[in-house]
Enzyme design. Structure first.
Site, PDB file in Angstrom:
ATOM      1  CG  ASP A 122     -92.199 -53.377   0.029  1.00  0.00           C
ATOM      2  OD1 ASP A 122     -92.520 -52.195  -0.224  1.00  0.00           O
ATOM      3  OD2 ASP A 122     -92.714 -54.351  -0.552  1.00  0.00           O
ATOM      4  CD  GLU A 144     -95.282 -59.566   4.628  1.00  0.00           C
ATOM      5  OE1 GLU A 144     -94.233 -59.197   4.060  1.00  0.00           O
ATOM      6  OE2 GLU A 144     -96.416 -59.223   4.239  1.00  0.00           O
ATOM      7  CD  GLN A 154     -84.105 -59.168  -0.600  1.00  0.00           C
ATOM      8  OE1 GLN A 154     -83.213 -58.863  -1.349  1.00  0.00           O
ATOM      9  NE2 GLN A 154     -84.869 -58.267   0.009  1.00  0.00           N
ATOM     10  CE1 TYR A 210     -92.749 -54.807   3.928  1.00  0.00           C
ATOM     11  CE2 TYR A 210     -91.766 -56.984   4.193  1.00  0.00           C
ATOM     12  CZ  TYR A 210     -92.791 -56.178   3.739  1.00  0.00           C
ATOM     13  OH  TYR A 210     -93.861 -56.740   3.126  1.00  0.00           O
TER      14      TYR A 210
END
Length: 352
Positions: A145, A44, A49, A127
């Site tokens: 997300d 994660e 990004q 998230y």
DNA sequence: CTCCGGGTTT
DNA sequence: AAACCCGGAG
């Protein structure tokens, strides 16, 4: 449509069809091999990004290098950054490292199952809290997300999904039986079918309930806000070399590429003067290396490197605590931002 | 080549 | 609101 009320038929159809699709089509990803909380946590952090295909290349080497939370907690920051090199957003690596240390010191070495304790770890926001809790511990909590945001905005034809709307809708449709699989199924749908551009509605298992599909607004959901202007800048880099080594500096602890090694930036002075300023003696004429363009989020930098052979007096030291000399073949062990590595490679080419 | 996507922190 | 990185898509 702001769904004050989502019909049970829609909820049930969506859940059943999407989970069935996930069972059939889920990608075989390395962090789905088991439910080890440390492995989920690593995945994660890396996935923040960063696209799945990129993370896949880093995931197994990372786990080989740091097989456990304890191994990570005991590693040095340099080792951690080295393993992260090329993934970008290096703060994530520091945060993950810090989180491991906190878990070892304050949570008996086990990733906390408690939402608030998870959320308190550095680098863990809303998230990541939801993703880790639902995937590793089957806690029925959403994980919204960018993919999920897009899927939900389209499914409910919401033009500007704000965080409160997303939380409410995501919580309402969440599968209570399989929250981890459900969250992953939503993200996977966004990544493989309900893509930002060229979505594959023809292959979508839930298009029959999708409002944007029915209304023909898929391409406009969610609406994208106007882009901020990207600033452009030019940075002059000094590539000092001496007896097969080049000179690097550690960057300041905050700001761009914080704390990473890089060729020194100098301002408007000439490179030889800058060398003297550092206590180095210029040995020849400066050589211009080809400029390297690099794009950051908010900045487009043209690095203009100038190479200069220097002599250094070991008795003087001169270059300060933040500087270090590195052999031309010794850079492999150092975490170097991509643009700096490009500069280094053109320097290598020039020297041989 | 240019554009675009994506969580957390401050 | 602004800062942070890289690579894939078009």
């Amino acid at each position: 449509m702001k769904p004050d009320f989502i019909s049970p038929a829609t909820t049930m159809g969506f859940r059943q069809a999407l989970l069935a699709h996930y069972d059939r089509a889920a990608r075989d990803l390395p962090w789905r091999r088991d439910r080890d909380p440390y492995r989920i946590l690593v995945s994660e952090f890396m996935l923040q990004q960063t696209r799945v295909e990129t993370v896949v290349k880093y995931y197994d080497p990372w786990l080989e290098r740091f097989p456990s939370l304890l191994a990570l907690a005991e590693a040095s920051e340099d080792e951690v950054l080295k393993a992260w090199e090329g993934l970008g957003y290096y703060r994530r690596a520091r945060n993950l490292h810090q989180a491991a240390r906190i878990i070892v010191e304050s949570h008996s070495g086990s990733v906390p199952t408690d939402l608030e304790a998870l959320r308190a770890l550095p680098g863990v926001g809303e998230y990541t809290t939801g993703a880790v809790a639902s995937i590793a511990f089957d806690v029925p909590t959403p994980a919204v997300d960018g993919n999920v945001r897009r899927v939900l905005a389209r499914f409910f034809d919401e033009e500007r999904p704000d965080p409160a709307w997303l939380r409410r809708v995501a919580r309402e449709i969440l599968s209570r039986d399989r929250p981890g699989d459900w969250n992953q199924a939503l993200m996977e749908l966004g990544a493989t079918v309900c893509k930002p551009r060229s979505p594959r509605c023809d292959r979508c298992p839930v298009s029959r309930w999708c409002s944007a599909y029915a209304l023909g607004t898929v391409d406009e959901r969610p609406a994208s806000p106007p882009r901020r202007e990207i600033k452009k800048s030019v940075v002059t880099l000094a590539v000092f070399h001496c007896r097969g080594e080049v000179f690097l500096q550690r960057r300041p602890e905050s700001g761009l590429l914080a704390g990473l090694w890089a060729f020194p930036e100098y301002g408007h002075e000439i490179v030889s003067s800058y060398a003297v300023h550092l206590g180095l003696s210029p040995m020849g004429k400066p050589t211009a290396l080809p400029p390297v363009e690099h794009r950051f989020t908010h900045l487009h930098v043209r690095y203009v490197p100038t190479m200069l052979e220097v002599d250094r007096d070991e008795r003087v030291g001169g270059v300060g605590e933040r500087g270090r000399w590195v052999g031309l073949d010794g850079l492999e062990d150092l975490a170097l931002p991509v643009a700096q590595r490009k500069v280094f490679e053109s320097c290598l080419k020039h020297l041989k």
